[in-house]
Design an enzyme around this catalytic site. Sequence first.
Site, PDB file in Angstrom:
ATOM      1  CG  ASP A 164      -2.843  -2.692  -5.508  1.00 13.52           C
ATOM      2  OD1 ASP A 164      -2.489  -3.781  -6.027  1.00 13.52           O
ATOM      3  OD2 ASP A 164      -3.348  -2.594  -4.382  1.00 13.52           O
TER       4      ASP A 164
ATOM      5  CG  ASP B 277      -0.320  -4.600  -2.653  1.00 19.79           C
ATOM      6  OD1 ASP B 277      -0.557  -5.031  -3.801  1.00 19.79           O
ATOM      7  OD2 ASP B 277      -1.187  -4.392  -1.785  1.00 19.79           O
ATOM      8  CG  LEU B 278      -0.536   1.650  -4.142  1.00 20.30           C
ATOM      9  CD1 LEU B 278      -1.378   2.467  -5.126  1.00 20.30           C
ATOM     10  CD2 LEU B 278       0.411   2.566  -3.380  1.00 20.30           C
TER      11      LEU B 278
END
Length: 699
Positions: free
Chosen positions: A608, A565-566
């Site tokens: 994301d 997960d960004l």
Amino acid sequence: MNGHDTPPSLPANDIAALHTSYREFIDKIPAMMHSINASGELIAVSQKWLDVLGYSRHEVIGRKSSEFLTAESCRYAVEKILPEFFRTGKCTDIPYQFVAKDGRILDVLLSANCERNEHGEVLRSISVMQDVSDLQKAKKQIEVSKDYAENLLRTANVMVVELDTYGHLRRMNPMAEQVTGYTLQEVIDCNWFEILVPKDRYPQVWKEFERLVHSKGCSEFENPILTKLGTERQISWRNSQLMEDGKVIGSLSLGIDVTEQRKLERRLKLSEWALKQAQSVAHIGSWILDHETKDLIWSDEVFQILEIDRDQVGASKDAFLARLHPDDHDEVKKAYRQSLIYNRPYEIRHRLLLPDGTVKYVHQRSEAITDSSGLRTRSLGTIQDVTLNVLQELAYQESEERFRTVADYTYDWEYWEGNDREVLYISPSCLRVTGYSQAEFISDRSLADRIIHPEDRPLFQKHLESIRTQEGSQLSFRIIRKDGEVRWVAHGCRAVISSNGNRRGRRVSNRDITDLKNAEELANKLAHFDTLTGLPNRRMLHDRLQRSLSQAKRHQRSLAVMFIDLDRFKQINDTLGHDVGDELLIEVGRRLSSCVRQCDTVSRAGGDEFIIVLPEIALPQDACVVAEKILAALHQPMRLGHHDFQASASIGIAVRSANDEDTATELMKNADIAMYQAKQRGRDGYCLFKTSMADKVGM
């Protein structure tokens, strides 16, 4: 010397004349004929046979007749035809394919008769072939090519033999020595009959000799003799008494060896019978007209074709004209008249109208024989019933017109390919599909193969092999058009089987399905790949994870799932806009893909979030190494639009050990839990899932 009457024989000159006339007649028959001996070798072929197939006589005589057949016809002859032919002695309208010198394949119908000797052994066969390749002309020709008059007669050799009244030899000349194989010294004073007459004939011959020496006059008869080598020769004798002082002291016999003449007479009778049978089989009759005597002779088959009774009506010009179709009368008369004026053969096909209204089609040919002064002495001709051929030709023409009407206007690229891959027909739409014209395909039989995409040629070759044993097959492949464009075609073909069961190639239909293929490819891409990054989506990830789990269980291997997960992606989206956010996701996808192996799967789960599946890892630490590599790759500066970034991510790792029974769903949840642990620890890092983490979140 024999003591019983013998059948009269033809003088040598008459036999020679008969064979000369017979040869002339055979030479004028416009048909393909050949004769083979018991070994299957060609011993005679007609000029028509040579003309049609393009060979010279010295190129074929002595060769096996099977050498001129196609491989398929050769197998057909050996397996199906020859056993029955040797049993019955004849065959009728057998379909074969002959190979001409220039490589052309000729379809023929072959009829043959077998000639046997008195012991039933096969001497030779005579075969009549009808070329049915050109159905428009549909000429059914026959030619008798066997020369039954070879070696007709040798000049009779006269033997001089003198015997006493007891049958003892007193004298014989050198010719008698040559015929018998004995010298005079070997048999002088020996009983002639005991040495040279076969035992079964001895009583009859001795009785005839006694009658000769005890009565006046002379006698003539025939009997066989046995030579010194044990062979039997037939001798015609003229015998007279030898007198001395009014008393019979013996006999003087003049003998002529007529063995070859008698054999020839038997062969002539057999040849006449064979010719009669051949004409019947081929439905071809012959006739001879003597212009001096006006005598007209028809063969039996002429009466059969015209359906005229030989005994009640007989052969005559009026009888023929009565059968001639009224609408063809002038044309036939004109052709015959022109042949007389210009002294040339005439050939014509016309109709007969029988009393019951039946119409027959016949083919006639005639040629005149002239003497040294150019005066016409005889006319020779043939008449052949070609009704079946004409009807087949008409039906074929109608069928061909229907076929071309349909095929020429079809949207698909259609063609008919022969057994040797030659193009027998191709539709005009080939130009639209391939960019090549009909003429280019017909002149270059390998063109259809060459335009197939190189990667698809092995598949197409397997297809060609399968169609040899199957009636139909379908497949899709790519072609390269003349302008270089690659197109997809749906290829379907079926074997073309003739009425007699022979394969005559294959019919092919090719449809351009490029648009359909593109649509399928797009649909597949939308269903399994993320439209933004081009990475596999969640559906494809799930499929690959299931396969990886199955292999891991089967081979007792470890497997890892990574949730990525960004960090602070929403902030970037909100401040710089979705376009920049999208560019960031695309660049992250590229960097993630560069950090893993080809067998690993990098997917975008949504937003994301990215998920990576690492099959076949040895230790959990291997997944940690990949996570560190990913973090390092994200730390590298990236420029998006006018902005420079240094990204980071939180990574959760779930590992399935070799003996675990974790499902795909459980691994995904565990990796998700580990990812949230990484975020709670301050982001920009990774966390390896432990069971205690699940307990904390109440799982």
